[in-house]
Design a protein around this motif. Sequence first.
Motif, PDB file in Angstrom:
ATOM      1  N   MET A  26       0.122  -4.431   9.425  1.00  0.00           N
ATOM      2  CA  MET A  26       0.783  -4.583   8.135  1.00  0.00           C
ATOM      3  C   MET A  26       0.378  -3.505   7.127  1.00  0.00           C
ATOM      4  O   MET A  26       1.217  -2.886   6.499  1.00  0.00           O
ATOM      5  N   THR A  27      -0.910  -3.292   6.980  1.00  0.00           N
ATOM      6  CA  THR A  27      -1.395  -2.399   5.919  1.00  0.00           C
ATOM      7  C   THR A  27      -1.633  -0.976   6.393  1.00  0.00           C
ATOM      8  O   THR A  27      -1.734  -0.071   5.577  1.00  0.00           O
ATOM      9  N   ARG A  28      -1.797  -0.760   7.686  1.00  0.00           N
ATOM     10  CA  ARG A  28      -2.139   0.519   8.322  1.00  0.00           C
ATOM     11  C   ARG A  28      -3.603   0.930   8.075  1.00  0.00           C
ATOM     12  O   ARG A  28      -3.969   2.069   8.285  1.00  0.00           O
ATOM     13  N   ILE A  29      -4.427   0.006   7.610  1.00  0.00           N
ATOM     14  CA  ILE A  29      -5.870   0.286   7.486  1.00  0.00           C
ATOM     15  C   ILE A  29      -6.396   0.602   8.884  1.00  0.00           C
ATOM     16  O   ILE A  29      -6.071  -0.088   9.842  1.00  0.00           O
ATOM     17  N   VAL A  30      -7.223   1.659   8.994  1.00  0.00           N
ATOM     18  CA  VAL A  30      -7.787   2.041  10.289  1.00  0.00           C
ATOM     19  C   VAL A  30      -9.311   2.104  10.231  1.00  0.00           C
ATOM     20  O   VAL A  30      -9.895   2.410   9.183  1.00  0.00           O
ATOM     21  N   PHE A  31      -9.907   1.810  11.360  1.00  0.00           N
ATOM     22  CA  PHE A  31     -11.339   2.013  11.581  1.00  0.00           C
ATOM     23  C   PHE A  31     -11.493   2.521  13.004  1.00  0.00           C
ATOM     24  O   PHE A  31     -10.673   2.217  13.870  1.00  0.00           O
ATOM     25  N   TYR A 146     -11.183   8.535   8.045  1.00  0.00           N
ATOM     26  CA  TYR A 146     -10.691   7.163   7.903  1.00  0.00           C
ATOM     27  C   TYR A 146     -10.644   6.780   6.424  1.00  0.00           C
ATOM     28  O   TYR A 146      -9.711   6.115   5.988  1.00  0.00           O
ATOM     29  N   TYR A 147     -11.641   7.185   5.656  1.00  0.00           N
ATOM     30  CA  TYR A 147     -11.649   6.888   4.216  1.00  0.00           C
ATOM     31  C   TYR A 147     -10.427   7.539   3.556  1.00  0.00           C
ATOM     32  O   TYR A 147      -9.701   6.890   2.798  1.00  0.00           O
ATOM     33  N   PHE A 148     -10.208   8.820   3.840  1.00  0.00           N
ATOM     34  CA  PHE A 148      -9.046   9.512   3.289  1.00  0.00           C
ATOM     35  C   PHE A 148      -7.758   8.796   3.685  1.00  0.00           C
ATOM     36  O   PHE A 148      -6.881   8.533   2.847  1.00  0.00           O
ATOM     37  N   TYR A 149      -7.639   8.463   4.949  1.00  0.00           N
ATOM     38  CA  TYR A 149      -6.433   7.830   5.472  1.00  0.00           C
ATOM     39  C   TYR A 149      -6.204   6.462   4.817  1.00  0.00           C
ATOM     40  O   TYR A 149      -5.077   6.115   4.464  1.00  0.00           O
ATOM     41  N   ASN A 150      -7.250   5.679   4.631  1.00  0.00           N
ATOM     42  CA  ASN A 150      -7.141   4.323   4.090  1.00  0.00           C
ATOM     43  C   ASN A 150      -6.974   4.270   2.583  1.00  0.00           C
ATOM     44  O   ASN A 150      -6.273   3.408   2.061  1.00  0.00           O
ATOM     45  N   PHE A 151      -7.640   5.184   1.859  1.00  0.00           N
ATOM     46  CA  PHE A 151      -7.721   5.057   0.408  1.00  0.00           C
ATOM     47  C   PHE A 151      -7.012   6.152  -0.384  1.00  0.00           C
ATOM     48  O   PHE A 151      -6.771   5.983  -1.575  1.00  0.00           O
ATOM     49  N   GLU A 152      -6.687   7.278   0.251  1.00  0.00           N
ATOM     50  CA  GLU A 152      -6.108   8.393  -0.498  1.00  0.00           C
ATOM     51  C   GLU A 152      -4.747   8.858   0.009  1.00  0.00           C
ATOM     52  O   GLU A 152      -3.901   9.258  -0.786  1.00  0.00           O
ATOM     53  N   PRO A 163      -2.774   2.683   2.441  1.00  0.00           N
ATOM     54  CA  PRO A 163      -3.022   1.411   3.114  1.00  0.00           C
ATOM     55  C   PRO A 163      -3.807   0.428   2.240  1.00  0.00           C
ATOM     56  O   PRO A 163      -3.504  -0.765   2.213  1.00  0.00           O
ATOM     57  N   PHE A 164      -4.782   0.929   1.490  1.00  0.00           N
ATOM     58  CA  PHE A 164      -5.569   0.033   0.639  1.00  0.00           C
ATOM     59  C   PHE A 164      -4.716  -0.553  -0.479  1.00  0.00           C
ATOM     60  O   PHE A 164      -4.848  -1.735  -0.810  1.00  0.00           O
ATOM     61  N   GLN A 165      -3.824   0.246  -1.077  1.00  0.00           N
ATOM     62  CA  GLN A 165      -2.926  -0.290  -2.107  1.00  0.00           C
ATOM     63  C   GLN A 165      -2.017  -1.364  -1.513  1.00  0.00           C
ATOM     64  O   GLN A 165      -1.739  -2.384  -2.160  1.00  0.00           O
ATOM     65  N   THR A 166      -1.568  -1.148  -0.297  1.00  0.00           N
ATOM     66  CA  THR A 166      -0.734  -2.131   0.383  1.00  0.00           C
ATOM     67  C   THR A 166      -1.516  -3.419   0.614  1.00  0.00           C
ATOM     68  O   THR A 166      -0.996  -4.524   0.423  1.00  0.00           O
TER      69      THR A 166
END
Length: 173
Positions: A26-31, A146-152, A163-166
């Motif tokens: 759903m959010t595309r958050i990755v680790f 991953y931080y860049f991808y998730n938060f920026e 992804p974090f905004q989502t």
Amino acid sequence: MDSKIITPSNFLVNKKNYIYDFIDEMTRIVFGYVYDSLGTNNALNAVQRAMKDFGELGITIKQLRTDNAPEFTTTNWSNKKSYKVKERPFTTFLSRNGIVHESTPIRSLQSNGKIERFRQHYTKLFYAKNKKLNQNELQNYLNKYYYFYNFERRHSSLNTKTPFQTLQKALTK
């Protein structure tokens, strides 16, 4: 969840490494987590780490899709192309933690398309590096990505949100 092999012939690393990546549909958050080998124990450890990391963001892993790699599979194939379902430590762990294990059909990368698409960015990550990374350095380097991808990084598939905004929007509903 999927695993990727990182080799010195293709990436600036000092030896072969393996990455278990996770992406929330759903959010595309990755680790992702770097290991020196594939196997059930490392796959289980990666799931435990993902449960913790996603949990800290308020995401509970309820379902996990993997390919049919030996560390994940519940199926034993015979020469007669028949199969026998067999409970494995990986699937036992998932079921004990209330996680549904879904495996993709054989030879169907599109069934796990989001993680496969995410992985296309890996090769671009190493263009600017000028030294070979060891396992810890690789994990730290990937954590920054991953931080860049998730938060920026804004995603067109998420209406130009990160992804974090989502995730934030989903949690406030």
